[in-house]
Write a protein that holds these residues in place. Structure first.
Motif, short mmCIF file in Angstrom:
data_model
loop_
_atom_site.label_atom_id
_atom_site.label_comp_id
_atom_site.label_asym_id
_atom_site.label_seq_id
_atom_site.Cartn_x
_atom_site.Cartn_y
_atom_site.Cartn_z
N ALA A 203 -76.77 2.41 -8.96
CA ALA A 203 -77.07 1.22 -8.60
C ALA A 203 -76.03 0.58 -7.66
N ARG A 204 -76.20 0.14 -6.50
CA ARG A 204 -75.32 -0.63 -5.54
C ARG A 204 -76.12 -1.91 -4.95
N GLU A 205 -75.36 -2.50 -4.49
CA GLU A 205 -75.74 -4.00 -4.00
C GLU A 205 -76.09 -3.64 -2.44
N THR A 206 -77.01 -4.14 -1.92
CA THR A 206 -77.51 -3.82 -0.61
C THR A 206 -76.69 -4.64 0.38
N GLY A 207 -76.11 -5.78 0.00
CA GLY A 207 -75.39 -6.54 0.90
C GLY A 207 -76.39 -7.78 0.94
N GLU A 208 -77.48 -8.12 0.72
CA GLU A 208 -78.47 -9.05 0.86
C GLU A 208 -78.62 -9.76 -0.42
N ARG A 209 -79.01 -10.99 -0.16
CA ARG A 209 -79.12 -11.78 -1.37
C ARG A 209 -80.84 -12.21 -1.43
N TYR A 210 -81.25 -12.20 -2.47
CA TYR A 210 -82.70 -12.17 -2.76
C TYR A 210 -82.91 -13.74 -2.34
N PRO A 211 -84.05 -14.09 -1.94
CA PRO A 211 -84.49 -15.51 -1.38
C PRO A 211 -84.82 -16.31 -2.64
N GLY A 212 -84.78 -17.67 -2.34
CA GLY A 212 -85.28 -18.73 -3.39
C GLY A 212 -84.01 -18.70 -4.50
N ARG A 213 -84.26 -19.38 -5.48
CA ARG A 213 -83.29 -19.55 -6.59
C ARG A 213 -83.72 -18.73 -7.88
N ARG A 214 -82.77 -18.28 -8.49
CA ARG A 214 -82.92 -17.21 -9.63
C ARG A 214 -83.56 -18.09 -10.74
N ASN A 215 -83.15 -19.08 -10.93
CA ASN A 215 -83.86 -20.13 -12.05
C ASN A 215 -85.38 -19.95 -11.95
N ALA A 216 -85.85 -20.12 -10.73
CA ALA A 216 -87.30 -20.27 -10.25
C ALA A 216 -88.01 -19.01 -10.62
N LEU A 217 -87.19 -17.93 -10.12
CA LEU A 217 -87.59 -16.38 -10.26
C LEU A 217 -87.64 -16.25 -11.81
N VAL A 218 -86.83 -16.75 -12.75
CA VAL A 218 -86.85 -16.55 -14.11
C VAL A 218 -88.23 -17.24 -14.73
N LYS A 219 -88.39 -18.43 -14.19
CA LYS A 219 -89.36 -19.04 -14.63
C LYS A 219 -90.81 -18.60 -14.55
N THR A 220 -90.97 -17.96 -13.33
CA THR A 220 -92.14 -17.24 -12.75
C THR A 220 -92.50 -16.08 -13.65
N TRP A 221 -91.28 -15.47 -14.08
CA TRP A 221 -91.22 -14.01 -14.83
C TRP A 221 -91.69 -14.42 -16.23
N ARG A 222 -91.38 -15.48 -16.96
CA ARG A 222 -91.76 -15.95 -18.18
C ARG A 222 -93.09 -16.19 -18.23
#
Length: 234
Positions: A203-222
């Motif tokens: 596992a290694r970072e690609t150098g890119e951030r994923y879009p949006g906010r993590r909190n919003a993504l977690v809410k959708t995941w739940r």
């Protein structure tokens, strides 16, 4: 109502108020005189509660973490100690050490009676002899990526042993009874997946951030998880 319980209730009342509330209103909710309310406010402030205000203008609890001796009831102390000891037993080394340090800090601000409760609790976590599978990649890599909202490129082997390369958006680490999993959005599957950390070879970072906010993504995941069981990274 005993004074200790009343002080705890007063703190909870103030926590639920965004705007200053008058002593008269607080005294009414607690069913005490304003003189008693003023004494209670003074006692909480002396114990470290960040209460701001004055008579005639109202009181508000400023943001900030504090654990004065009167903050926790016996049952609340039991719940916290049980949770922290469970984490100490079943967490990875980072969380295990954090749990020990947190418990030490909590015990330091408890009054003698509750300190005894913390040191000799009624509720105890069962013995854990579970040995978790080794992780080829240190969990700190996933923690760092989650906090930075960094995309990860991973090499993953599924339950059948098939290996694939993925680019994922990591959002949470899960500590199960037998394994640890990394919850993430998978760009290949265009869906949420749960990756067992012992099956992630690299596992290694690609150098890119994923879009949006993590909190919003977690809410959708739940929300998705409530509708269907999360799928492993297949």
């Amino acid at each position: 109502m005993a004074r200790t319980s009343r002080l705890l209730t007063l703190l909870q009342l103030l926590r639920g108020k965004r705007l200053p509330v008058t002593a008269a209103a607080l005294a009414g909710e607690l069913e005490v005189s304003e003189r008693t309310l003023y004494r209670d406010i003074a006692e909480l402030v002396a114990q470290g509660a960040p209460i701001q205000g004055e008579a005639g203008l109202g009181y508000v609890l400023r943001p900030g973490l504090f654990l004065p001796p009167l903050m926790l009831s016996a049952d609340e102390t039991e719940a916290i100690v049980l949770g922290l000891r469970y984490v100490d037993q079943r967490g990875d080394p980072v969380l295990s050490e954090a749990a020990k340090e947190a418990l030490a800090k909590i015990e330091a601000v408890l009054p003698p009676a509750l300190r005894e409760t913390a040191q000799n609790p009624v509720a105890m976590p069962g013995p854990s002899k579970q040995r978790f599978p080794d992780n080829p990649v240190d969990l700190k890599v996933y923690r760092a990526a989650i906090r930075a909202q960094a995309k990860l490129k991973i090499t993953y082997s599924d339950v059948e042993g098939k290996t694939s390369a993925r680019v994922i958006w990591p959002i949470a680490l899960g500590f199960m009874e037998e394994v640890r999993v990394l919850a993430a959005w998978c760009e290949l599957r265009q869906d949420f997946r749960h990756f067992r950390t012992d099956r992630i070879a690299t596992a290694r970072e690609t150098g890119e951030r994923y879009p949006g906010r993590r909190n919003a993504l977690v809410k959708t995941w739940r929300t998705v998880a409530q509708k269907t069981a999360g799928r492993e990274g297949g």
